[in-house]
Design a protein around this motif. Structure first.
Motif, PDB file in Angstrom:
ATOM      1  N   THR A  12       0.589  -1.339   0.097  1.00  0.00           N
ATOM      2  CA  THR A  12      -0.075   0.075  -0.124  1.00  0.00           C
ATOM      3  C   THR A  12       0.895   0.946   0.131  1.00  0.00           C
ATOM      4  OG1 THR A  12      -0.164  -0.028   2.450  1.00  0.00           O
ATOM      5  CG2 THR A  12      -1.987  -1.303   1.422  1.00  0.00           C
ATOM      6  N   THR A  13       0.314   2.347  -0.352  1.00  0.00           N
ATOM      7  CA  THR A  13       0.980   3.653  -0.310  1.00  0.00           C
ATOM      8  C   THR A  13       0.014   4.836  -0.227  1.00  0.00           C
ATOM      9  OG1 THR A  13       2.758   4.909  -1.193  1.00  0.00           O
ATOM     10  CG2 THR A  13       1.350   4.035  -2.660  1.00  0.00           C
ATOM     11  N   ASP A  14       0.488   5.871  -0.130  1.00  0.00           N
ATOM     12  CA  ASP A  14      -0.282   7.249  -0.111  1.00  0.00           C
ATOM     13  C   ASP A  14       0.341   8.062  -0.974  1.00  0.00           C
ATOM     14  OD1 ASP A  14      -2.326   6.333   1.770  1.00  0.00           O
ATOM     15  OD2 ASP A  14      -0.861   6.882   3.394  1.00  0.00           O
ATOM     16  N   VAL A  15      -0.540   8.878  -1.472  1.00  0.00           N
ATOM     17  CA  VAL A  15       0.175   9.823  -2.448  1.00  0.00           C
ATOM     18  C   VAL A  15      -0.756  11.224  -2.576  1.00  0.00           C
ATOM     19  CG1 VAL A  15      -1.273   9.250  -4.564  1.00  0.00           C
ATOM     20  CG2 VAL A  15       1.174  10.319  -4.713  1.00  0.00           C
ATOM     21  N   ASN A  16       0.221  12.223  -2.505  1.00  0.00           N
ATOM     22  CA  ASN A  16      -0.625  13.659  -2.468  1.00  0.00           C
ATOM     23  C   ASN A  16      -1.439  13.796  -3.700  1.00  0.00           C
ATOM     24  OD1 ASN A  16       2.491  14.515  -1.358  1.00  0.00           O
ATOM     25  ND2 ASN A  16       0.579  15.330  -0.127  1.00  0.00           N
ATOM     26  N   GLU A  17      -2.734  14.125  -3.456  1.00  0.00           N
ATOM     27  CA  GLU A  17      -3.787  14.131  -4.269  1.00  0.00           C
ATOM     28  C   GLU A  17      -3.464  15.234  -5.550  1.00  0.00           C
ATOM     29  OE1 GLU A  17      -8.550  14.220  -3.980  1.00  0.00           O
ATOM     30  OE2 GLU A  17      -7.645  16.249  -3.127  1.00  0.00           O
TER      31      GLU A  17
ATOM     32  N   SER B 215      -0.677   2.895 -13.119  1.00  0.00           N
ATOM     33  CA  SER B 215      -0.216   2.227 -14.184  1.00  0.00           C
ATOM     34  C   SER B 215       0.726   1.041 -13.652  1.00  0.00           C
ATOM     35  CB  SER B 215       0.807   2.888 -15.049  1.00  0.00           C
ATOM     36  OG  SER B 215       2.286   3.324 -14.301  1.00  0.00           O
ATOM     37  N   MET B 216       1.036   1.147 -12.509  1.00  0.00           N
ATOM     38  CA  MET B 216       1.656  -0.265 -11.811  1.00  0.00           C
ATOM     39  C   MET B 216       0.929  -1.161 -11.214  1.00  0.00           C
ATOM     40  SD  MET B 216       5.302   0.236 -12.244  1.00  0.00           S
ATOM     41  CE  MET B 216       5.687  -0.932 -11.191  1.00  0.00           C
ATOM     42  N   GLY B 217      -0.568  -0.773 -11.179  1.00  0.00           N
ATOM     43  CA  GLY B 217      -1.417  -1.718 -10.663  1.00  0.00           C
ATOM     44  C   GLY B 217      -1.943  -1.424  -9.484  1.00  0.00           C
ATOM     45  N   PHE B 218      -1.639  -0.361  -8.789  1.00  0.00           N
ATOM     46  CA  PHE B 218      -2.385   0.222  -7.751  1.00  0.00           C
ATOM     47  C   PHE B 218      -3.623   0.936  -7.906  1.00  0.00           C
ATOM     48  CE2 PHE B 218       2.087   0.107  -6.764  1.00  0.00           C
ATOM     49  CZ  PHE B 218       2.144  -0.282  -5.121  1.00  0.00           C
ATOM     50  N   LEU B 219      -4.665   0.537  -7.037  1.00  0.00           N
ATOM     51  CA  LEU B 219      -5.938   1.132  -7.078  1.00  0.00           C
ATOM     52  C   LEU B 219      -6.276   1.930  -5.915  1.00  0.00           C
ATOM     53  CD1 LEU B 219      -7.976  -2.274  -8.071  1.00  0.00           C
ATOM     54  CD2 LEU B 219      -7.348  -0.375  -9.417  1.00  0.00           C
ATOM     55  N   ARG B 220      -7.201   3.025  -5.942  1.00  0.00           N
ATOM     56  CA  ARG B 220      -7.452   3.832  -4.889  1.00  0.00           C
ATOM     57  C   ARG B 220      -8.462   3.173  -4.109  1.00  0.00           C
ATOM     58  NH1 ARG B 220      -8.039   9.789  -7.952  1.00  0.00           N
ATOM     59  NH2 ARG B 220      -6.590   9.476  -9.626  1.00  0.00           N
ATOM     60  N   VAL B 221      -8.280   3.297  -2.762  1.00  0.00           N
ATOM     61  CA  VAL B 221      -8.855   2.470  -1.772  1.00  0.00           C
ATOM     62  C   VAL B 221      -9.395   3.565  -0.880  1.00  0.00           C
ATOM     63  CG1 VAL B 221      -7.918   0.126  -2.176  1.00  0.00           C
ATOM     64  CG2 VAL B 221      -7.004   1.790  -0.577  1.00  0.00           C
ATOM     65  N   GLY B 222      -8.862   4.673  -0.793  1.00  0.00           N
ATOM     66  CA  GLY B 222      -9.694   5.824  -0.042  1.00  0.00           C
ATOM     67  C   GLY B 222      -8.868   7.040   0.007  1.00  0.00           C
ATOM     68  N   ARG B 223      -9.313   7.980   0.651  1.00  0.00           N
ATOM     69  CA  ARG B 223      -8.810   9.460   0.651  1.00  0.00           C
ATOM     70  C   ARG B 223      -8.900  10.123   1.963  1.00  0.00           C
ATOM     71  NH1 ARG B 223     -10.711  14.758   0.300  1.00  0.00           N
ATOM     72  NH2 ARG B 223      -9.468  16.234  -0.975  1.00  0.00           N
ATOM     73  N   SER B 224      -7.944  10.912   2.107  1.00  0.00           N
ATOM     74  CA  SER B 224      -7.904  11.641   3.514  1.00  0.00           C
ATOM     75  C   SER B 224      -7.648  13.011   3.199  1.00  0.00           C
ATOM     76  CB  SER B 224      -6.644  11.102   4.576  1.00  0.00           C
ATOM     77  OG  SER B 224      -6.543   9.883   5.007  1.00  0.00           O
ATOM     78  N   PRO B 225      -8.505  14.006   4.039  1.00  0.00           N
ATOM     79  CA  PRO B 225      -8.410  15.246   3.595  1.00  0.00           C
ATOM     80  C   PRO B 225      -7.223  15.993   3.935  1.00  0.00           C
ATOM     81  CG  PRO B 225      -9.908  14.921   5.573  1.00  0.00           C
ATOM     82  CD  PRO B 225      -9.392  13.837   4.987  1.00  0.00           C
ATOM     83  N   VAL B 226      -6.201  15.519   4.927  1.00  0.00           N
ATOM     84  CA  VAL B 226      -5.248  15.891   5.126  1.00  0.00           C
ATOM     85  C   VAL B 226      -3.784  15.161   5.105  1.00  0.00           C
ATOM     86  CG1 VAL B 226      -6.140  17.760   6.712  1.00  0.00           C
ATOM     87  CG2 VAL B 226      -5.424  15.519   7.557  1.00  0.00           C
ATOM     88  N   ASP B 227      -2.704  15.679   5.500  1.00  0.00           N
ATOM     89  CA  ASP B 227      -1.417  14.471   4.875  1.00  0.00           C
ATOM     90  C   ASP B 227      -1.337  13.868   6.680  1.00  0.00           C
ATOM     91  OD1 ASP B 227      -0.069  16.289   6.648  1.00  0.00           O
ATOM     92  OD2 ASP B 227       1.460  16.876   4.866  1.00  0.00           O
ATOM     93  N   GLY B 228      -0.158  13.133   6.901  1.00  0.00           N
ATOM     94  CA  GLY B 228       0.010  12.512   7.985  1.00  0.00           C
ATOM     95  C   GLY B 228       0.298  13.417   9.225  1.00  0.00           C
TER      96      GLY B 228
END
Length: 147
Positions: free
Chosen positions: A102-107, A118-131
């Motif tokens: 898993t990973t997180d990326v800035n929107e 493109s590497m096969g990752f799917l969006r599974v959620g969103r957070s309104p702020v970073d860590g």
């Protein structure tokens, strides 16, 4: 020829250089205050972190990845080497160890989202702020094997 190896103590400054160059090239959405605060935090832990490095034939680090318990916390490529397959090689290395990575990326970082998808990752959620609670939304991604 690119090789992937664990980081060593003497890689610390080069890793910081890669991080700074990559962030400056891809994270133009950060405020200058947040960029400086994040830089200070990163300099405090990144040189000692257990990283995977993509190195050239002279053993010079060109990109790095940090994985913690199956979650890719960081993937940064020196912008001079973008598009050369270094990020993909590191992700494949990570997937070999953690098939449900898993990973997180800035929107705001659409290029990175496209890369992971493109590497096969799917969006599974969103957070309104970073860590750290800053106003930079995160897209949560999980690798799904398509075979």
């Amino acid at each position: 020829m690119i090789k992937i190896r664990p980081s060593r103590a003497d890689d610390g400054q080069r890793v910081i250089d890669i991080w700074r160059r990559a962030v400056d090239a891809t994270h133009d959405f950060l405020s200058s205050e947040d960029r400086l605060a994040i830089d200070d935090m990163v300099c405090g832990f990144l040189p000692q972190a257990p990283l995977w490095l993509a190195v050239d034939g002279n053993d010079r680090p060109l990109a790095f990845m940090l994985i913690d318990n199956g979650h890719m916390e960081a993937l940064f490529v020196d912008p001079a080497f973008h598009g050369k397959g270094l990020g993909a090689a590191l992700v494949r290395h990570g997937l070999a160890m953690h098939p449900k990575l898993t990973t997180d990326v800035n929107e705001q970082n659409g290029q990175a989202i496209g890369f992971y998808e493109s590497m096969g990752f799917l969006r599974v959620g969103r957070s309104p702020v970073d860590g750290q609670g800053r106003p930079y939304p995160l897209i949560h991604l999980e690798y799904r094997d398509r075979s």
